[in-house]
Design an enzyme around this catalytic site. Sequence first.
Site, short mmCIF file in Angstrom:
data_model
loop_
_atom_site.label_atom_id
_atom_site.label_comp_id
_atom_site.label_asym_id
_atom_site.label_seq_id
_atom_site.Cartn_x
_atom_site.Cartn_y
_atom_site.Cartn_z
N HIS A 72 0.86 -1.10 -0.03
CA HIS A 72 0.21 0.00 0.02
C HIS A 72 0.78 1.04 0.12
O HIS A 72 1.86 1.44 1.06
CB HIS A 72 -0.77 0.02 1.12
CG HIS A 72 -2.02 -0.95 1.14
ND1 HIS A 72 -3.07 -0.72 1.98
CD2 HIS A 72 -2.27 -2.03 0.41
CE1 HIS A 72 -3.96 -1.77 1.79
NE2 HIS A 72 -3.37 -2.32 0.62
N TYR A 200 -9.27 5.47 7.25
CA TYR A 200 -9.55 5.76 8.61
C TYR A 200 -10.68 6.98 8.65
O TYR A 200 -10.53 7.95 8.23
CB TYR A 200 -8.27 6.50 9.21
CG TYR A 200 -7.23 5.46 9.44
CD1 TYR A 200 -6.45 5.16 8.40
CD2 TYR A 200 -7.08 4.85 10.64
CE1 TYR A 200 -5.16 4.03 8.71
CE2 TYR A 200 -5.98 3.84 10.78
CZ TYR A 200 -5.13 3.58 9.74
OH TYR A 200 -4.19 2.55 9.97
N PRO A 292 -4.41 0.15 18.74
CA PRO A 292 -4.05 -0.27 17.30
C PRO A 292 -4.30 0.76 16.18
O PRO A 292 -3.88 0.48 14.81
CB PRO A 292 -5.17 -1.37 17.04
CG PRO A 292 -6.31 -1.19 17.98
CD PRO A 292 -5.71 -0.47 19.19
N LYS A 296 0.66 -0.44 14.98
CA LYS A 296 2.31 -0.46 15.45
C LYS A 296 2.56 -1.58 16.16
O LYS A 296 3.76 -2.09 16.41
CB LYS A 296 2.48 0.83 16.03
CG LYS A 296 2.64 1.91 15.15
CD LYS A 296 3.79 1.89 14.17
CE LYS A 296 3.54 3.14 13.29
NZ LYS A 296 4.37 2.89 12.03
N TYR A 384 3.88 6.40 9.85
CA TYR A 384 3.11 5.36 9.65
C TYR A 384 3.82 4.23 8.72
O TYR A 384 3.97 3.11 9.02
CB TYR A 384 1.92 5.81 8.61
CG TYR A 384 0.69 4.86 8.44
CD1 TYR A 384 -0.23 4.78 9.31
CD2 TYR A 384 0.73 4.02 7.62
CE1 TYR A 384 -1.40 3.93 9.41
CE2 TYR A 384 -0.07 2.93 7.42
CZ TYR A 384 -1.20 2.93 8.31
OH TYR A 384 -2.33 2.05 8.19
#
Length: 392
Positions: A72, A200, A292, A296, A384
């Site tokens: 991704h 998200y 979560p 990570k 990220y």
Amino acid sequence: MRTQVAIIGAGPAGLMLAHLLQRAGVESVVLEIRSRAYVESRVRAGVLEQGTVDLLNDTGLGDRMRREGLVHEGIELGFEGKRHRIDLKALTGHAVTVYAQHELLKDLIEARLRVGGEIIFEATDVSIHGIDGNSPSVTFSKNGVAQELHCDYIAGCDGFHGICRTSIPDGALTAFERVYPFAWLGILADAAPSQGELVYMNHDRGFALFSMRSPTVTRLYLQCDPADDITNWTDERIWDELLLRFRCDNGWKPNMGPITQKSITPMRSLVTEPMQYGKLFLAGDAVHIVPPTGAKGMNLAIADARVLAQGLVDKFQTGSTGLLDRYSEICLRRIWRVQRFSWWMTSMLHRFPDASPFDRRRQMAELEYLAGSEAAARSLAENYVGLPLELL
Ligand SMILES: Cc1cc2nc3c(=O)[nH]c(=O)nc-3n(C[C@H](O)[C@H](O)[C@H](O)COP(=O)(O)OP(=O)(O)OC[C@H]3O[C@@H](n4cnc5c(N)ncnc54)[C@H](O)[C@@H]3O)c2cc1C
């Protein structure tokens, strides 16, 4: 029975540690309370940072991940009915790979057994002894027969509910903890992901996350009350709530399909310091928990294992304990940066029960800033895809 390193727990931390030690010629035995079948099917995390992917490739574990993992190059943030893409690749030069934790565990178990490494599944009554002396040991039962494993070091990789952290005497550890007033209801659905990247979503009714585990399985989460019971959530209610929270101006929505798994996971941030006591070294969820939202937990567990493996290899190969002595200090620098990021993502994306209208507007301003500022988006992207794996 004797080995150099007794590893408690066959999760990402314990199995990666065993793998790295084996490659350097250091012996270990892994003790796991659950069966192999259980470990290989337990659904948990699924996003691998670039550094984790590199480590798997560099140590001969990457074949299936390269074939089946989904690379991704971006994620999306959704709010007020719109989605905004954060281009991880353009902003950092790196990407993440979606590959389910239990698939990675299958690869680690297979790699270990192929070279004759030992994993004792269904080890019960595991107990550690002598960690503040020079002859530590582990006692356990297998098939009802009591056994003792002598070793030089013990690695406590037994997760949040394990026995290693609680075997350290009271007062030797300090815990830093935040418990959030919400949980995640997670489902797996037999449905092709309706788009290629994670979404998200910050919605007035609470957070929702669109994710996937494979080209045919969608993974979805929605924020719920931590005291809620999964039996209160029929499949129909879950889909209604998900479709409401993901509603977008352009009509996009997740594909629906049979729900094959559902559970509620509480959210907390926890760091216990230091991560070592005498001959016992703690790694992964045994010593820290992240919510979560930043994806990570598994990556941190693997980062700990890498530092611990190098420290143990140095000790056995050269006699130097320099790195081992600094194990906590090295890991904690990364852990606190990751805690900050995970807390920030969580705070920005969830609906807090006591949030005031001021808090809500501030959240929207933060999301708009991320959607409109390259500098802000780069900061998110850098964290990220994962901070570099440093040993110093
Ligand atoms: C339900 C759930 C869902 C999650 N979802 C996500 C997610 O979506 N994204 C994300 O990034 N992270 C997620 N996480 C976090 C992530 O999966 C963990 O951070 C990761 O598993 C940590 O790896 P670990 O090896 O430290 O611990 P674990 O994976 O917990 O492994 C510890 C092992 O030790 C074994 N064990 C425990 N006690 C004993 C004992 N007494 N003796 C022997 N063995 C023992 C356990 O059976 C287990 O196999 C989730 C965690 C949970 C619990």
